[in-house]
Design a protein around this motif. Sequence first.
Motif, PDB file in Angstrom:
ATOM      1  N   PRO A   1       0.839  -1.209   0.000  1.00 54.01           N
ATOM      2  CA  PRO A   1       0.000   0.000   0.000  1.00 54.01           C
ATOM      3  C   PRO A   1       0.868   1.250   0.000  1.00 54.01           C
ATOM      4  CG  PRO A   1      -0.622  -1.536   1.759  1.00 54.01           C
ATOM      5  CD  PRO A   1       0.684  -2.002   1.222  1.00 54.01           C
ATOM      6  N   PRO A   2       0.305   2.381  -0.398  1.00 45.16           N
ATOM      7  CA  PRO A   2       1.049   3.643  -0.296  1.00 45.16           C
ATOM      8  C   PRO A   2       1.503   3.879   1.144  1.00 45.16           C
ATOM      9  CG  PRO A   2      -0.993   3.942  -1.516  1.00 45.16           C
ATOM     10  CD  PRO A   2      -1.052   2.571  -0.928  1.00 45.16           C
ATOM     11  N   TYR A   3       2.723   4.331   1.302  1.00 44.25           N
ATOM     12  CA  TYR A   3       3.227   4.617   2.638  1.00 44.25           C
ATOM     13  C   TYR A   3       2.583   5.877   3.201  1.00 44.25           C
ATOM     14  CZ  TYR A   3       6.959   1.188   1.800  1.00 44.25           C
ATOM     15  OH  TYR A   3       7.674   0.056   1.543  1.00 44.25           O
ATOM     16  N   CYS A   4       2.491   5.923   4.520  1.00 45.85           N
ATOM     17  CA  CYS A   4       1.869   7.057   5.200  1.00 45.85           C
ATOM     18  C   CYS A   4       2.945   8.098   5.523  1.00 45.85           C
ATOM     19  CB  CYS A   4       1.174   6.562   6.476  1.00 45.85           C
ATOM     20  SG  CYS A   4       0.191   7.804   7.319  1.00 45.85           S
ATOM     21  N   THR A   5       3.596   8.608   4.465  1.00 40.54           N
ATOM     22  CA  THR A   5       4.726   9.515   4.643  1.00 40.54           C
ATOM     23  C   THR A   5       4.588  10.781   3.810  1.00 40.54           C
ATOM     24  OG1 THR A   5       5.885   8.202   2.981  1.00 40.54           O
ATOM     25  CG2 THR A   5       6.392   7.732   5.289  1.00 40.54           C
TER      26      THR A   5
ATOM     27  N   ARG B   1      -4.380  13.183  -8.032  1.00 42.33           N
ATOM     28  CA  ARG B   1      -3.822  13.257  -6.684  1.00 42.33           C
ATOM     29  C   ARG B   1      -4.916  13.077  -5.630  1.00 42.33           C
ATOM     30  NH1 ARG B   1      -0.981  18.781  -6.257  1.00 42.33           N
ATOM     31  NH2 ARG B   1       0.010  17.940  -4.372  1.00 42.33           N
ATOM     32  N   ASP B   2      -6.071  13.697  -5.872  1.00 38.32           N
ATOM     33  CA  ASP B   2      -7.166  13.600  -4.909  1.00 38.32           C
ATOM     34  C   ASP B   2      -7.752  12.189  -4.832  1.00 38.32           C
ATOM     35  OD1 ASP B   2      -6.868  16.250  -4.307  1.00 38.32           O
ATOM     36  OD2 ASP B   2      -8.600  16.938  -5.469  1.00 38.32           O
ATOM     37  N   GLN B   3      -7.558  11.382  -5.871  1.00 41.86           N
ATOM     38  CA  GLN B   3      -8.099  10.019  -5.879  1.00 41.86           C
ATOM     39  C   GLN B   3      -7.236   9.026  -5.106  1.00 41.86           C
ATOM     40  OE1 GLN B   3      -8.610   8.732  -9.956  1.00 41.86           O
ATOM     41  NE2 GLN B   3      -9.691  10.603 -10.508  1.00 41.86           N
ATOM     42  N   MET B   4      -6.018   9.397  -4.789  1.00 43.29           N
ATOM     43  CA  MET B   4      -5.049   8.431  -4.283  1.00 43.29           C
ATOM     44  C   MET B   4      -5.131   8.254  -2.774  1.00 43.29           C
ATOM     45  SD  MET B   4      -1.661   9.317  -6.522  1.00 43.29           S
ATOM     46  CE  MET B   4      -1.497   8.660  -8.181  1.00 43.29           C
ATOM     47  N   VAL B   5      -5.054   7.015  -2.332  1.00 46.53           N
ATOM     48  CA  VAL B   5      -4.875   6.739  -0.912  1.00 46.53           C
ATOM     49  C   VAL B   5      -3.495   7.256  -0.516  1.00 46.53           C
ATOM     50  CG1 VAL B   5      -4.638   4.943   0.838  1.00 46.53           C
ATOM     51  CG2 VAL B   5      -6.373   4.713  -0.967  1.00 46.53           C
ATOM     52  N   GLY B   6      -3.448   8.030   0.552  1.00 39.07           N
ATOM     53  CA  GLY B   6      -2.170   8.568   1.003  1.00 39.07           C
ATOM     54  C   GLY B   6      -1.799   9.905   0.408  1.00 39.07           C
TER      55      GLY B   6
ATOM     56  N   ARG C   1      -5.746  10.982   9.389  1.00 35.63           N
ATOM     57  CA  ARG C   1      -7.113  10.450   9.359  1.00 35.63           C
ATOM     58  C   ARG C   1      -7.512  10.060   7.938  1.00 35.63           C
ATOM     59  NH1 ARG C   1     -10.959  11.576  13.823  1.00 35.63           N
ATOM     60  NH2 ARG C   1     -12.480  10.967  12.239  1.00 35.63           N
ATOM     61  N   GLN C   2      -7.170  10.909   7.000  1.00 31.59           N
ATOM     62  CA  GLN C   2      -7.511  10.652   5.603  1.00 31.59           C
ATOM     63  C   GLN C   2      -6.827   9.387   5.100  1.00 31.59           C
ATOM     64  OE1 GLN C   2      -7.830  14.083   2.783  1.00 31.59           O
ATOM     65  NE2 GLN C   2      -5.940  13.214   1.956  1.00 31.59           N
ATOM     66  N   TYR C   3      -5.551   9.211   5.444  1.00 31.35           N
ATOM     67  CA  TYR C   3      -4.819   8.010   5.041  1.00 31.35           C
ATOM     68  C   TYR C   3      -5.483   6.766   5.610  1.00 31.35           C
ATOM     69  CZ  TYR C   3      -1.212   4.444   4.745  1.00 31.35           C
ATOM     70  OH  TYR C   3      -0.529   3.269   4.504  1.00 31.35           O
TER      71      TYR C   3
ATOM     72  N   GLY D   1     -10.218 -17.644   4.110  1.00 31.85           N
ATOM     73  CA  GLY D   1      -8.924 -18.185   4.499  1.00 31.85           C
ATOM     74  C   GLY D   1      -7.779 -17.832   3.576  1.00 31.85           C
ATOM     75  N   ALA D   2      -8.042 -17.128   2.473  1.00 31.88           N
ATOM     76  CA  ALA D   2      -6.975 -16.749   1.543  1.00 31.88           C
ATOM     77  C   ALA D   2      -6.056 -15.717   2.198  1.00 31.88           C
ATOM     78  CB  ALA D   2      -7.573 -16.189   0.255  1.00 31.88           C
ATOM     79  N   PRO D   3      -4.756 -15.742   1.887  1.00 35.72           N
ATOM     80  CA  PRO D   3      -3.827 -14.803   2.522  1.00 35.72           C
ATOM     81  C   PRO D   3      -3.652 -13.517   1.726  1.00 35.72           C
ATOM     82  CG  PRO D   3      -2.599 -16.461   1.326  1.00 35.72           C
ATOM     83  CD  PRO D   3      -4.056 -16.761   1.091  1.00 35.72           C
ATOM     84  N   ALA D   4      -3.454 -12.433   2.437  1.00 37.36           N
ATOM     85  CA  ALA D   4      -3.066 -11.152   1.841  1.00 37.36           C
ATOM     86  C   ALA D   4      -1.711 -10.769   2.431  1.00 37.36           C
ATOM     87  CB  ALA D   4      -4.098 -10.076   2.140  1.00 37.36           C
ATOM     88  N   VAL D   5      -0.721 -10.572   1.572  1.00 41.66           N
ATOM     89  CA  VAL D   5       0.631 -10.220   1.994  1.00 41.66           C
ATOM     90  C   VAL D   5       0.861  -8.751   1.649  1.00 41.66           C
ATOM     91  CG1 VAL D   5       3.084 -10.743   1.764  1.00 41.66           C
ATOM     92  CG2 VAL D   5       1.397 -12.579   1.573  1.00 41.66           C
ATOM     93  N   LEU D   6       1.034  -7.924   2.667  1.00 41.75           N
ATOM     94  CA  LEU D   6       1.206  -6.483   2.482  1.00 41.75           C
ATOM     95  C   LEU D   6       2.579  -6.054   2.990  1.00 41.75           C
ATOM     96  CD1 LEU D   6      -1.963  -6.954   2.682  1.00 41.75           C
ATOM     97  CD2 LEU D   6      -2.099  -4.599   3.496  1.00 41.75           C
ATOM     98  N   VAL D   7       3.307  -5.311   2.176  1.00 39.62           N
ATOM     99  CA  VAL D   7       4.560  -4.703   2.619  1.00 39.62           C
ATOM    100  C   VAL D   7       4.247  -3.281   3.052  1.00 39.62           C
ATOM    101  CG1 VAL D   7       6.892  -3.999   1.967  1.00 39.62           C
ATOM    102  CG2 VAL D   7       5.922  -6.123   1.058  1.00 39.62           C
ATOM    103  N   VAL D   8       4.453  -2.980   4.332  1.00 41.99           N
ATOM    104  CA  VAL D   8       4.134  -1.655   4.863  1.00 41.99           C
ATOM    105  C   VAL D   8       5.335  -1.108   5.628  1.00 41.99           C
ATOM    106  CG1 VAL D   8       1.674  -2.176   5.008  1.00 41.99           C
ATOM    107  CG2 VAL D   8       3.122  -2.584   6.988  1.00 41.99           C
TER     108      VAL D   8
END
Length: 408
Positions: free
Chosen positions: A241-245, A271-276, A318-320, A338-345
């Motif tokens: 996911p987009p980093y919170c930075t 830009r307004d559409q993007m998470v983060g 809050r928005q992020y 039961g399916a896995p989700a692997v997230l690099v954060v």
Amino acid sequence: MGTIGDAVDAWYRYYAGYSSAFVEHALEELAGAEDLVLDPWNGTGTTTVVAASRNVAAVGFDVNPALVVVARARLLGMGAWASIGPLGQDVVSHAARVDLDEDPLLFWFTPMAAGSLRGVQQSVERLLVDPGSASRPPYQGASGMSTLAAFFYTVLFRTVRVLIAPRAGTNPTWWKQVAEADRLDPSPETIVNQFQASAAELAAGLHRDNYVGGVDVQARLGDSRDLPLEARTVGGVITSPPYCTRIDYGVATRPELAILGAGERDLKELRDQMVGTPTMTGKRGTAEQWGATATAFLDGVAAHASKASAGYYTNYFRQYYAGMWDSLAELHRVMKEGAPAVLVVQDNYYKDLHNDTAKILGEMAIALGFDRAERHDFPVIRNRASMNPRTRQYRNKASAVESILVLR
């Protein structure tokens, strides 16, 4: 899950990303990945291209058309490789300079140079997309672009990146408009030579192994908060996911978006559409849903004595998290039981306050109905905070922690 310490996949250099080796390892361990692998923040397409090379069906979404083009380019099958050289020659031989009054490329280039680049872009469009659409911006056509057309658009992206390097600042995610007197003015010959060199470079590094492209793998425009997928159809997720930075992922790809004809209004909407996004969109969410760690962090930011803490920065965080809550809810909807989700954060700090992103996302996932959230941490020595000397007034530690978060 193994290490993410390998070099970030760099076929097309971009700020965000992870290694192909990490995706390969994750695919080996994902139960149910034989059904469909999803990356809702596909970026330049490392997840989708590795899945394709391993004959695993996959779909990747991104809201940024420029990144969708790059991801589609990487899915170019081996059968088309022999045509890259001749097609590149055709593109430059049919390119004619365009007279420009307004164009996003004027952000860096003189009208003459921008007109030459636009001529190459329109030649790609005429030869590989649609002869009748050459004069229209291809900004919103990313999902329907062939992998061959996407490849040559990516060649143009690289060409522009190389040409504007002398005007790049120290921040790789931000571009400052070049003063008219300082605009770049490469000759048509320089542009053609760089285009051909970029084509050869990208063709040589396209895939590391035999790649047929026979499996159903797609890279498409799409929002992680509203995925165009049926419920319970995904067998595994590999993503970052987009980093919170406060990285502005839209502005970071301004050169690529300029080639696609995206103007200032298009860029602002993206830009307004993007998470983060660091822009304020008015989305605040309901912090009480997100868990104790998010609530404590937000309370700390709001009460902090530094300037704009209670206003902009609290609203940004809050928005992020509102965007990530909606995105995780979508993952839970589309994933099989039961399916896995692997997230690099990656975690970060606001002044002296630790924003433990992996823990917060894990608590969100449990609240949304996932059964468990496991994390594996790795230190990241060089990051945006470590390059900012002002962080030292708040804390001694400037390194970040990157985590692999596995949700089931």
